[in-house]
Write an enzyme that holds these catalytic residues in place. Structure first.
Site, PDB file in Angstrom:
ATOM      1  CG  HIS A 242      -4.480  -1.161   7.253  1.00 39.38           C
ATOM      2  ND1 HIS A 242      -3.316  -1.907   7.335  1.00 39.38           N
ATOM      3  CD2 HIS A 242      -4.340  -0.406   6.124  1.00 39.38           C
ATOM      4  CE1 HIS A 242      -2.533  -1.609   6.323  1.00 39.38           C
ATOM      5  NE2 HIS A 242      -3.125  -0.698   5.567  1.00 39.38           N
ATOM      6  CG  ASP A 270      -2.770  -4.325   9.708  1.00 44.43           C
ATOM      7  OD1 ASP A 270      -3.923  -4.468   9.244  1.00 44.43           O
ATOM      8  OD2 ASP A 270      -1.972  -3.457   9.298  1.00 44.43           O
ATOM      9  N   GLY A 349      -0.653   1.916  -0.699  1.00 46.88           N
ATOM     10  CA  GLY A 349      -1.099   1.009  -1.749  1.00 46.88           C
ATOM     11  C   GLY A 349      -0.369  -0.312  -1.714  1.00 46.88           C
ATOM     12  CB  SER A 351      -1.707  -1.590   2.747  1.00 48.54           C
ATOM     13  OG  SER A 351      -1.182  -0.558   3.535  1.00 48.54           O
ATOM     14  CB  SER A 366       1.348  -3.830   9.070  1.00 48.98           C
ATOM     15  OG  SER A 366       0.584  -3.047   9.971  1.00 48.98           O
TER      16      SER A 366
END
Length: 456
Positions: A242, A270, A349, A351, A366
């Site tokens: 993502h 993801d 952030g 992620s 994720s």
């Protein structure tokens, strides 16, 4: 369910050889991770639990309420428990119904079975036995039906579902119970298999604000590096899908041109990877607290109940436990499956950042709910599936990361291949069955790592 006894003699015959190993590992004794001279390495030695850096141990102490010795013993016990669970899964076959660890030091391994005749064999391995109604295969099948049904539904109000081996059921976590019932009905999964659990927050992707080390996408949004990887001679890193689409450019935390997304999947999975330019070099490390390097020695997947720590550029180091494997989660962008559910907190952030147990890479951040001030939950994309999907090799300390040819003395086993429990290979004229999911490396040939491979 009728009992099946055909495999009990084989199970019993294999028990004595490894029961002592498990008991040592779960006892937390000082010698639990040390094998006698000339013997096969223990699981803890294979998975290099001794390589856990001080920063990771400190984060485990803070977030799991442990002292340093407890944190070290927990990593040893989890390594041994994972190996024992893998052996029992292979021995019990269709009766196997899951395994998990518990206790401050993960000192107790429980293995579930559908056949009461397996109890003695499980206990002989030093584990607790639990007789249940449904096998793991049955639960996984029901969960797969939920995944299929969810493709045609809006699951925003029933955003998380998974196989819960501890309750021997498939659990749907729902904002509105009616949404869970709709999903279960569409999948044809009845009350005998399923359980509905209430939740109050919707999971979201941690999209735009940092991770293991920060990087920027198209000079605007920000995510985190997961794990450095290679693909042949090309260097790069794994991250969350993502964070960016294929073709998007990246710059590093220093805003220097860095690379390009080569592949990205989101939703559904993801996962993504970025190929970097010649200014950047892949290293076998995750950024720890205070800028320390946390070394990565492999990617053996941890069991339910195991400790796991996350590195993120927004919130730094945080630890928790693995609560569920094979989970599906619905974000506003769509459903992701399978991911691993944890008690580790994260914030936007983080992620794409790194999840690691000891020195074993687990996955990339994720999404989740909550935050690191009030507590929360997170989901990570397992790293082995990402490596396998894109043909990547995790950068690790020690061994040859790039080898793709079978090691001497030959066979179908190959360094760089991702193996799952139950996979079989040949090596040196013998056949071996995989006990725990991992990416293979030179030095991890089947005869050398009984924690990962069983001769058949």
């Amino acid at each position: 369910m009728p009992h099946r006894h055909r495999h009990h003699r084989a199970v019993g015959a294999a028990v004595a050889a490894t029961a002592a190993l498990l008991v040592a590992g779960l006892s937390g004794s000082a010698s639990a991770g040390t094998a006698p001279a000339g013997s096969a390495p223990t699981a803890a030695e294979t998975l290099r639990t001794d390589a856990a850096p001080p920063a990771l141990l400190k984060a485990m102490q803070r977030d799991l309420g442990l002292d340093r010795q407890q944190a070290e013993r927990r990593l040893v016990n989890e390594a041994e428990a994972g190996a024992t669970a893998g052996r029992l899964r292979a021995a019990l076959g269709g009766d196997f119904a899951g395994a998990w660890v518990r206790g401050a030091e993960s000192g107790t391994l429980t293995v579930a079975t559908t056949d009461a005749g397996d109890v003695a064999a499980i206990e002989a391995r030093g584990a607790e036995a639990k007789v249940v109604r449904h096998s793991l295969a049955d639960l996984d099948t029901a969960k797969a039906r939920l995944d299929k049904a969810a493709a045609g539904l809006n699951t925003a109000d029933a955003p998380v579902w998974y196989v819960d081996t501890r309750t021997n059921s498939v659990v749907v976590e729902a904002i509105r119970p009616a949404a869970a019932r709709t999903l279960l009905s569409a999948a044809g999964v009845g009350d005998a298999l399923a359980r509905v659990k209430n939740r109050t927050e919707r999971p979201r992707t941690f999209y735009d604000l940092r991770g293991g080390e920060a990087y920027y996408i198209n000079n605007s949004s920000r995510c985190s590096i997961g794990f450095p990887v290679t693909k042949g001679t090309q260097q790069g890193f794994a991250t969350a899908g993502h964070c960016g689409r294929a073709g998007a450019s990246t710059t590093g935390a220093n805003r220097v041109a860095q690379g390009t997304f080569q592949g990205s999947i989101f939703p559904g999975r993801d996962m993504a990877w970025v190929a970097t330019n010649s200014q950047w070099t892949a290293t076998p490390y995750v950024l720890g607290s205070g800028g320390q390097n946390v070394q990565v020695t492999g990617s053996t997947a941890s069991p339910v109940g195991a400790s796991v720590c996350r590195s993120g550029s927004t919130t730094g180091w945080h630890c928790g436990t693995v609560t569920q494997l094979n989970t599906s989660v619905t974000y506003q962008e769509g459903t992701i499956s399978p991911v691993t559910k944890t008690t580790v907190c994260a914030e936007p952030g983080d992620s794409g950042g790194s999840y690691i147990s000891g020195s074993q890479a687990q996955g990339v951040t994720s999404g989740g709910s909550g935050d690191c001030r009030t507590g929360g939950e997170t989901f990570f994309q397992p790293i082995n599936a990402l490596l396998q999907n894109y043909g990547l090799t995790l950068k690790t300390t020690g061994g040859d990361d790039g080898g793709e040819e079978p090691g001497e003395p030959g066979g179908t086993w190959a360094a760089g291949t991702v193996y799952q429990p139950g996979d079989t290979v040949t090596y040196g004229g013998a056949t071996f069955r995989c006990l725990q999911g991992h990416q293979a490396y030179a030095g991890w040939e089947p005869p050398n790592v009984p924690a990962l491979w069983q001769r058949v």
